[in-house]
Design an enzyme around this catalytic site. Structure first.
Site, short mmCIF file in Angstrom:
data_model
loop_
_atom_site.label_atom_id
_atom_site.label_comp_id
_atom_site.label_asym_id
_atom_site.label_seq_id
_atom_site.Cartn_x
_atom_site.Cartn_y
_atom_site.Cartn_z
N HIS A 81 41.69 38.39 36.21
CA HIS A 81 40.29 38.37 35.76
C HIS A 81 39.97 39.71 35.13
O HIS A 81 40.42 40.75 35.60
CB HIS A 81 39.34 38.07 36.92
CG HIS A 81 39.63 38.87 38.16
ND1 HIS A 81 40.63 38.54 39.04
CD2 HIS A 81 39.07 39.99 38.64
CE1 HIS A 81 40.67 39.41 40.02
NE2 HIS A 81 39.74 40.32 39.80
N LEU A 82 39.15 39.66 34.12
CA LEU A 82 38.67 40.86 33.45
C LEU A 82 37.22 41.09 33.87
O LEU A 82 36.38 40.21 33.69
CB LEU A 82 38.77 40.70 31.93
CG LEU A 82 38.29 41.87 31.07
CD1 LEU A 82 39.04 43.16 31.40
CD2 LEU A 82 38.44 41.53 29.59
N HIS A 83 36.97 42.25 34.47
CA HIS A 83 35.60 42.61 34.86
C HIS A 83 34.88 43.18 33.63
O HIS A 83 35.39 44.09 32.97
CB HIS A 83 35.60 43.72 35.92
CG HIS A 83 36.20 43.36 37.25
ND1 HIS A 83 35.43 43.07 38.35
CD2 HIS A 83 37.49 43.28 37.66
CE1 HIS A 83 36.21 42.84 39.40
NE2 HIS A 83 37.47 42.96 39.01
N ASP A 132 29.80 37.93 38.87
CA ASP A 132 30.43 38.35 40.11
C ASP A 132 29.43 38.17 41.26
O ASP A 132 28.25 38.51 41.14
CB ASP A 132 30.86 39.81 40.01
CG ASP A 132 31.87 40.19 41.09
OD1 ASP A 132 33.03 40.47 40.75
OD2 ASP A 132 31.48 40.19 42.29
N GLY A 174 43.57 47.66 43.43
CA GLY A 174 42.31 47.15 43.95
C GLY A 174 42.09 45.67 43.74
O GLY A 174 40.96 45.18 43.80
N GLN A 175 43.19 44.93 43.48
CA GLN A 175 43.05 43.49 43.24
C GLN A 175 42.84 42.76 44.56
O GLN A 175 43.63 42.93 45.50
CB GLN A 175 44.28 42.94 42.52
CG GLN A 175 44.12 41.48 42.11
CD GLN A 175 45.28 40.97 41.25
OE1 GLN A 175 46.27 41.68 41.04
NE2 GLN A 175 45.14 39.75 40.77
N ASN A 200 42.24 44.83 37.46
CA ASN A 200 42.89 45.39 38.65
C ASN A 200 44.20 44.63 38.90
O ASN A 200 44.24 43.41 38.77
CB ASN A 200 41.98 45.26 39.88
CG ASN A 200 40.72 46.11 39.76
OD1 ASN A 200 40.76 47.19 39.18
ND2 ASN A 200 39.62 45.61 40.28
P1 5GP Z 1 39.29 42.21 42.17
O1 5GP Z 1 39.05 43.20 43.28
O2 5GP Z 1 40.33 41.19 42.56
O3 5GP Z 1 39.59 42.89 40.86
O4 5GP Z 1 37.92 41.48 41.93
C1 5GP Z 1 37.57 40.26 42.54
C2 5GP Z 1 36.10 40.07 42.30
O5 5GP Z 1 35.77 38.74 42.64
C3 5GP Z 1 35.22 40.97 43.15
O6 5GP Z 1 34.40 41.79 42.31
C4 5GP Z 1 34.40 40.01 44.00
O7 5GP Z 1 33.08 40.43 44.20
C5 5GP Z 1 34.49 38.72 43.21
N1 5GP Z 1 34.38 37.52 44.01
C6 5GP Z 1 35.02 37.28 45.19
N2 5GP Z 1 34.72 36.05 45.64
C7 5GP Z 1 33.87 35.51 44.73
C8 5GP Z 1 33.20 34.24 44.66
O8 5GP Z 1 33.32 33.36 45.51
N3 5GP Z 1 32.39 34.05 43.57
C9 5GP Z 1 32.23 35.00 42.59
N4 5GP Z 1 31.42 34.69 41.58
N5 5GP Z 1 32.85 36.19 42.64
C10 5GP Z 1 33.66 36.44 43.69
#
Ligand code: 5GP
Ligand code: ZN
Length: 113
Positions: free
Chosen positions: A99-101, A29, A92-93, A86
Site C-alpha cells: 500500500h502507498l500512504h 486510513d 514499519g509494515q 513501508n
Molecule cells: P503499514 O504500517 O503496514 O505501512 O500501514 C498499514 C496502515 O493500515 C496503517 O496506517 C493502519 O492505520 C491502516 N489500517 C489498519 N487496519 C485498517 C482497517 O481496517 N481499515 C483501514 N482503512 N485502515 C487500516
C-alpha cells in the site's frame, strides 16, 4: 487468505473508499496520521515490495499516479504531501498487502521516525 486489505477489497470489512478502478483501490486510513491520510493498494495481493518484479512496473506507476491525482483532488498538491511505502518489520509494515500512504494537510518532518 487472511489478509486485511483483501477483505476490504472483497467488501467483507467496510472502508471509506475514495477511488477505485480495475487495478487499484484507495481508501482513508482508519488511524490517520495527518488530516489527509489515504492508502492506495493494488487489487492483486502482493505481500511486500520485495515481491515485485519488472512486470509490475505499470501497476506501481499506476498506484503512484493515482496518489498524485488524489493529492490534487484533496487540495493538498500545491502545499505538498508525502508518499510512503513501508516494507517489512524495520520499515514499519503492519499490513502485508502493499500500500502507498498519501499523507498531507500538515507539515511533514525529516528524518522520519
Ligand atoms: P503499514 O504500517 O503496514 O505501512 O500501514 C498499514 C496502515 O493500515 C496503517 O496506517 C493502519 O492505520 C491502516 N489500517 C489498519 N487496519 C485498517 C482497517 O481496517 N481499515 C483501514 N482503512 N485502515 C487500516
Ligand atoms: Zn491482500
Amino acid at each position: 487468505m487472511d489478509c486485511l486489505f483483501c477483505k476490504i477489497l472483497a467488501g467483507e470489512i467496510p472502508a471509506d473508499i475514495v477511488y477505485e478502478d480495475d487495478h487499484v483501490v484507495a481508501f482513508r486510513d482508519v488511524n490517520p496520521q495527518a488530516p489527509t491520510h489515504i492508502l492506495v493498494i493494488p487489487r492483486r495481493h502482493i505481500a511486500t515490495l520485495n515481491d515485485l518484479s519488472q512486470e509490475d512496473g505499470a501497476l506501481i506507476s499506476h498506484i503512484c499516479l493515482t496518489a498524485t491525482q488524489l493529492a490534487a483532488e484533496q487540495g493538498i498538491a500545491d502545499d505538498g504531501y508525502r508518499l510512503v511505502w513501508n516494507c517489512n518489520a524495520q520499515g514499519g509494515q503492519a499490513v502485508y498487502h502493499i500500500h502507498l500512504h498519501l499523507c498531507g494537510g500538515r507539515a511533514m518532518h525529516w528524518p522520519p521516525g
